[in-house]
Design an enzyme around this catalytic site. Structure first.
Site, PDB file in Angstrom:
ATOM      1  N   CYS A  36      14.476 115.376  27.239  1.00 16.82           N
ATOM      2  CA  CYS A  36      15.808 115.576  27.316  1.00 16.82           C
ATOM      3  C   CYS A  36      15.814 117.401  26.430  1.00 16.82           C
ATOM      4  O   CYS A  36      14.965 117.820  26.841  1.00 16.82           O
ATOM      5  CB  CYS A  36      16.620 115.267  25.651  1.00 16.82           C
ATOM      6  SG  CYS A  36      15.238 114.693  24.491  1.00 16.82           S
ATOM      7  N   CYS A 107     -30.234 123.406  35.182  1.00 16.12           N
ATOM      8  CA  CYS A 107     -29.571 123.473  36.053  1.00 16.12           C
ATOM      9  C   CYS A 107     -28.337 122.857  35.237  1.00 16.12           C
ATOM     10  O   CYS A 107     -26.976 123.611  35.648  1.00 16.12           O
ATOM     11  CB  CYS A 107     -29.919 123.059  37.639  1.00 16.12           C
ATOM     12  SG  CYS A 107     -31.279 123.003  37.958  1.00 16.12           S
ATOM     13  N   ASP A 530       7.111  78.940  47.229  1.00 12.29           N
ATOM     14  CA  ASP A 530       8.409  79.166  46.593  1.00 12.29           C
ATOM     15  C   ASP A 530       9.628  79.710  46.181  1.00 12.29           C
ATOM     16  O   ASP A 530       9.443  80.244  47.445  1.00 12.29           O
ATOM     17  CB  ASP A 530       7.598  80.202  45.254  1.00 12.29           C
ATOM     18  CG  ASP A 530       7.614  80.331  43.879  1.00 12.29           C
ATOM     19  OD1 ASP A 530       8.329  80.017  43.425  1.00 12.29           O
ATOM     20  OD2 ASP A 530       7.987  81.834  43.350  1.00 12.29           O
ATOM     21  N   ASP A 729       4.848  84.832  45.173  1.00 13.35           N
ATOM     22  CA  ASP A 729       4.392  85.771  44.868  1.00 13.35           C
ATOM     23  C   ASP A 729       3.098  86.824  44.298  1.00 13.35           C
ATOM     24  O   ASP A 729       2.743  85.356  43.620  1.00 13.35           O
ATOM     25  CB  ASP A 729       5.430  86.843  43.957  1.00 13.35           C
ATOM     26  CG  ASP A 729       5.038  86.762  42.670  1.00 13.35           C
ATOM     27  OD1 ASP A 729       4.994  86.763  41.855  1.00 13.35           O
ATOM     28  OD2 ASP A 729       6.200  85.533  42.208  1.00 13.35           O
TER      29      ASP A 729
END
Lengths: 850, 125
Positions: A36, A107, A530, A729
């Protein structure tokens, strides 16, 4: 590459910082969580409060703060802290890459310093052990190119390691194969050239013109044969050297393979010939001193040719994965700092806004934030029709945008995209094993040494009991036996079919986890579906509006929709959607009151409206005037009716239902047509379940099953002695999927890497189950064809080579024919596997298909 | 039976005996994977006509990283599979490809090329 816009206005391409006012630095800082206008001000204030910041403006739309600061007084970490303290996040990107040449601890410090000195880099750590740098940076300030350039400026080299699934890697693999093919073909041509000459000159007495020039036992023929000895040695060294080195290396590991057999066979022939040529006096008769250089040369040449053909055919076998890899987009157009810039797809970050124009490939996974379009997802889901996408909907990387332009927010990039997951799953599956392979594995350890033993036994038998010249027969039998045996055909039988079958699935939107799932899928007897989300869409929609008491349907729906707008009930959303779908503008309601388990009441357009179940109406003493009978009818049809009363009078019924997917009925018919028992399982009440079952033509229904009991129900069916598949699923049904012999997860969109499933259907349709079972049957048929073919070949070929036919028919196989047969058998296996690629799905009506 | 036949048969039987002994009876000794500072038991495996070493001894419960380097172009050895750990990797020529897994149970686990011609074993103790 990289943020070109930034670089253009910057003094240095590597700093990625815009030239601001003198001494001051300006950066764009990503800010997440802005919702917002108030937030904007909060962040601006927080940033401005940091000592050293001269200006800060936040853009709400872009989610970005542009900050000007004095680098002597403050830095990026402090700015990020300020954003965080204000309650928001400033998202960063992380990159890991390998650095070459790290030899000492100093290094590490040097590289870390160079990295941290790069504007935009927040954290950098370099590990000497792994030679890897882990860098956290602000993508709006630095890009990966700038980060890597910093390593370069410190004097070290970034090891380029493209992701394993990149098109470049695939190209390199193809190149390596091409080089191998070219080398084999050169070996074959050299062998063939020497071989033609050798074959003719080994038997000059068969050719009228040569017969007089090169009589047997002549000095002239001896010289020609000596020349052949040298020529064949050249063939061994050039065309056949991989057999001999392969055999030697195998022996060092106490293993024997095809190379061992070929090397032994051709080597024995060469050594015998050379001894016969150089020391003819040790042989009792002159007919024993013929040379067999032709065997050495021609066998080597033919097997090289066979290997080359094998390689070609193998390349075609893995075409599916190449196709998938080739789908990846190379570049993406993203919005950064308000500018559209083209960057390589690896650099797209989660949260980036990506711009896609019509006809372009969608580079990564995400959700549309602006615009709409039709998207061709056929390459990933196998769905041939373009899918309409609007704001808020998911888009999948590598799919093709057809009609409109849109912007989307990247949600998954790099190795997390749907396509990358698919490629990884397919790769893993292709590398897995089909259980029947175990038989082959058990055999193959014994196969090659056994063939060598058989060859020796053959030699002994022929030498001891065979007709004269015994040593010649014995030699030919032993060499032929070594050469005809083909462990390769056996070894390749299942992997080749598996690779093709898994690839075929992937191209049809079916991800098969591995060989085991594939083998079990073709033995299935019962499929449990299902209901919610598998047979049906899993989302209630408005199906019926029944108006009564003088109201018309439009008014009823408009008012009901207006009231439901304020409700959070999932059924309410269906009514609102339905009303909007009919083009109605919904008025606002007042005095909204939800009574749990009953319904809602509210005032709308000056009227008192009640919406709820039968109990609610009875409680409020609303006369139903026969509406309850209508409601019962709707409920019998699997729908959920809700009564509406306006100003105390019955006004009608709105009914919502979870609707059946368009192709569920057809798919279920196809499954039953394949001889499978199909069962529906659901947590819904018996009546709703039966109604849906009737619609799709199912008889056996397991209703009112609690989610946690689904796995138990799967087990009950398994106890009936059946091979059971569960389709559902991947999240709610995970235990049931895991319990089933084969778990099919119906995936939608980008969420394809579902752990519990053996087979994942990318396109959320039951048709995929039909296709998957068909593919598994076709593949396993192919596997068995290959295995049986290879077994039969060896079981028949070896005795014939050993000469069992000789006593009866006088037939003895020539080693040359054995070489042809051996090469042919392994090429046949691969060609048979490639035949699978021409597989086409059968139609539900049982139509054609191979 | 003449003396030459006896010689051939005796030599032949001797060769068969040698093959049986050489390929099936000799047990190869394993190489113990070294524990590195990263907490992995690491072992380099050369893929060239076979796996060197082909028997690798590791301890249960500590992650193992096998670094395969394929130094040949024959397509047989393109992939290495560890079916017991559900792992597979394709091995581009000359590249070091790490394969990581966590052996939980002691036992002998095979790794092999896709066609099963090259074989190796991980012995978990």
């Amino acid at each position: 590459m990289g943020s070109t816009e930034i670089a253009r206005s910057a003094p240095s391409a590597t700093t990625g910082v815009r030239a601001g006012t003198s001494g001051a630095r300006r950066v764009g800082l990503p800010v997440a969580g802005l919702t917002c206008h108030n937030c904007v001000q909060a962040v601006e204030r927080a940033l401005q409060a940091v000592p050293g910041v001269t200006a800060a403006t936040v853009n709400l739309v872009e989610g970005r703060a542009v900050v000007e600061y004095d680098p002597d007084q403050t830095g990026l970490p402090a700015l990020r802290e300020a954003v965080k303290a204000a309650g928001y996040r400033s998202d960063t990107a992380r990159a890991r890459f390998t650095i070459r040449g790290i030899t000492c601890a100093s290094c590490v410090t040097k590289i870390e310093k160079a990295l941290l000195g790069t504007p935009g880099v927040l954290k950098a750590s370099v590990s000497m052990g792994t030679e890897e740098a882990d860098v956290e940076y602000l993508p709006s300030v630095a890009d990966l190119g700038a980060v890597k350039a910093a390593v370069g400026s410190a004097g070290y080299e970034v090891a380029e390691s493209p992701p394993p699934a990149s098109p470049e890697a695939a190209d390199r693999e193809a190149e390596a194969r091409e080089a191998e093919y070219g080398s084999l073909m050169r070996k074959w041509w050299f062998g063939a050239a020497v071989g033609t000459f050798t074959m003719i000159m080994s038997y000059p007495w068969l050719f009228p013109g040569l017969r007089d020039w090169f009589p047997r036992e002549s000095q002239r023929l001896w010289y020609v044969w000596a020349g052949m000895g040298v020529g064949s040695l050249a063939v061994i060294l050039y065309s056949g050297n991989h057999f001999f080195t392969g055999a030697w290396q195998g022996l060092r590991h106490r293993s024997a393979n095809m190379h061992t057999l070929i090397a032994l066979g051709t080597g024995v022939a060469w050594i015998y010939s050379t001894i016969a040529l150089l020391f003819p006096q040790i042989f009792p008769s002159s007919e024993l001193t013929d040379v067999y250089y032709d065997v050495t040369v021609v066998v080597i040449a033919l097997v090289d040719l066979g290997l080359a053909m094998e390689l070609r055919a193998k390349g075609r076998t893995s075409e599916a994965i190449k196709k998938l890899i080739g789908l990846q987009a190379k570049t993406a157009r993203v919005l950064r700092d308000g500018n559209e810039i083209d960057i390589s797809v690896e650099e797209v970050l989660v949260g980036d806004i990506v711009v896609v124009r019509p006809g372009e490939k969608i580079p990564v996974d995400g959700a549309i934030v602006e615009g709409s379009s039709a998207v061709d997802e056929s390459m990933v889901t196998g769905e041939s029709l373009p899918v309409e996408k609007k704001v808020g909907e998911e888009v999948i990387g590598a799919t093709l945008n057809k009609t409109g332009a849109f912007k989307f927010r990247a949600t998954k990039v790099g190795k997390d995209t749907a396509l990358a997951n698919i490629i990884r799953m397919v790769r893993d599956a292709q590398g897995s094993k089909v259980p029947v392979q175990r038989i082959v594995d058990a055999v193959s350890g014994y196969f090659t040494p056994s063939v060598a033993i058989l060859a020796i036994l053959g030699f002994m038998t022929w030498y001891t009991f065979g007709p004269p010249p015994a040593v010649v027969f014995a030699l030919i039998v032993a060499v032929t036996t070594l050469i005809i045996a083909c462990p390769c055909a056996l070894g390749m039988a299942t992997p080749m079919s598996l690779t093709t079958g898994v690839g075929l699935g992937a191209l049809n939107g079916i991800l098969i986890r591995g060989g085991e799932s594939l083998q079990t899928a073709q033995k299935l007897q019962t499929i449990i579906l299902d209901k919610t989300g598998t047979i049906t869409h899993g989302k209630p929609v408005l199906t019926d509006v029944v108006a009564s008491g003088g109201f018309d349907e439009t008014t009823l729906l408009r008012l009901a929709g207006g009231v439901e707008k304020s409700s959070e009930h999932p059924l309410a959303a269906a009514i609102v959607e339905g009303a909007k779908g009919r083009g109605l503008t919904l008025p606002d309601a007042a005095g909204f009151n939800a009574i749990p388990g009953h319904g809602i009441e509210a005032r709308i357009e000056g009227r008192a409206l009640l919406l709820g179940n039968l109990k609610f109406m009875r409680d409020r003493k609303i006369p139903l005037d026969g509406l309850d009978a209508r409601a019962l009818e709707l409920a019998d049809g699997g729908k959920t009716p809700m009564f509406v009363a306006i100003d105390g009078k019955p006004a009608g019924i709105v009914a919502v239902a979870d609707t059946v997917k368009e192709d569920s009925k057809e798919a279920i018919r196809a499954l039953r047509g394949m001889g499978l028992e199909v069962v529906m399982i659901t947590g819904d009440n018996e009546r709703t379940a039966k109604a849906i079952a009737r619609q799709v033509g199912l008889e056996r229904v397991l209703a009112e099953v609690l989610p946690q009991d689904k796995a138990f129900n799967v087990q009950k069916l398994q106890l009936e002695g059946k091979q059971v598949a569960m389709v559902g699923d991947g999240i709610n049904d995970a235990p049931a999927l895991a319990q089933a012999d084969v778990g099919f997860a119906i995936g939608t969109g980008t969420d394809v890497a579902i752990a519990a499933s053996d087979i994942t259907l990318i396109k959320g349709s039951l048709r995929g189950v039909v296709l998957a079972i068909q593919i598994s049957r076709a593949t396993m048929r192919n596997v068995y064809q290959n295995l049986i073919g290879a077994f039969i070949y060896n079981v028949l070929g070896l005795p014939i080579a050993l000469g069992v036919l000789y006593p009866f028919f006088g037939i003895l196989l020539s080693p040359l024919l054995a070489a042809v047969a051996m090469s042919f058998s392994s090429v046949t296996v691969i060609m048979n596997a490639n035949r699978l690629k021409r597989w086409k799905p059968r139609t539900a009506s049982g139509g054609t298909g191979p | 039976m003449t003396w030459d036949k006896i010689v051939v048969d005796v030599v032949g039987l001797g060769l068969i005996g040698f093959i049986v002994w050489f390929f099936w009876l000799v047990k190869a000794k394993g190489v113990k994977a070294a524990l590195t500072s990263g907490g992995y038991q690491e072992q380099m495996v050369l893929v060239k006509g076979g796996y060197t070493p082909d028997v690798i001894v590791v301890e249960a419960g500590t992650p193992v990283r096998l670094n395969f380097v394929r130094q040949e172009s024959a397509s047989c050895s393109e992939m290495v599979l560890l079916p017991a750990f559900d792992k597979s990797a394709s091995l581009p020529e000359g590249k070091t490809v790490p394969v990581e897994f966590l052996p939980k149970e002691p036992g002998e686990y095979e790794f092999a090329c896709q066609m099963g011609m090259f074989r190796g074993k991980v012995i978990v103790e």
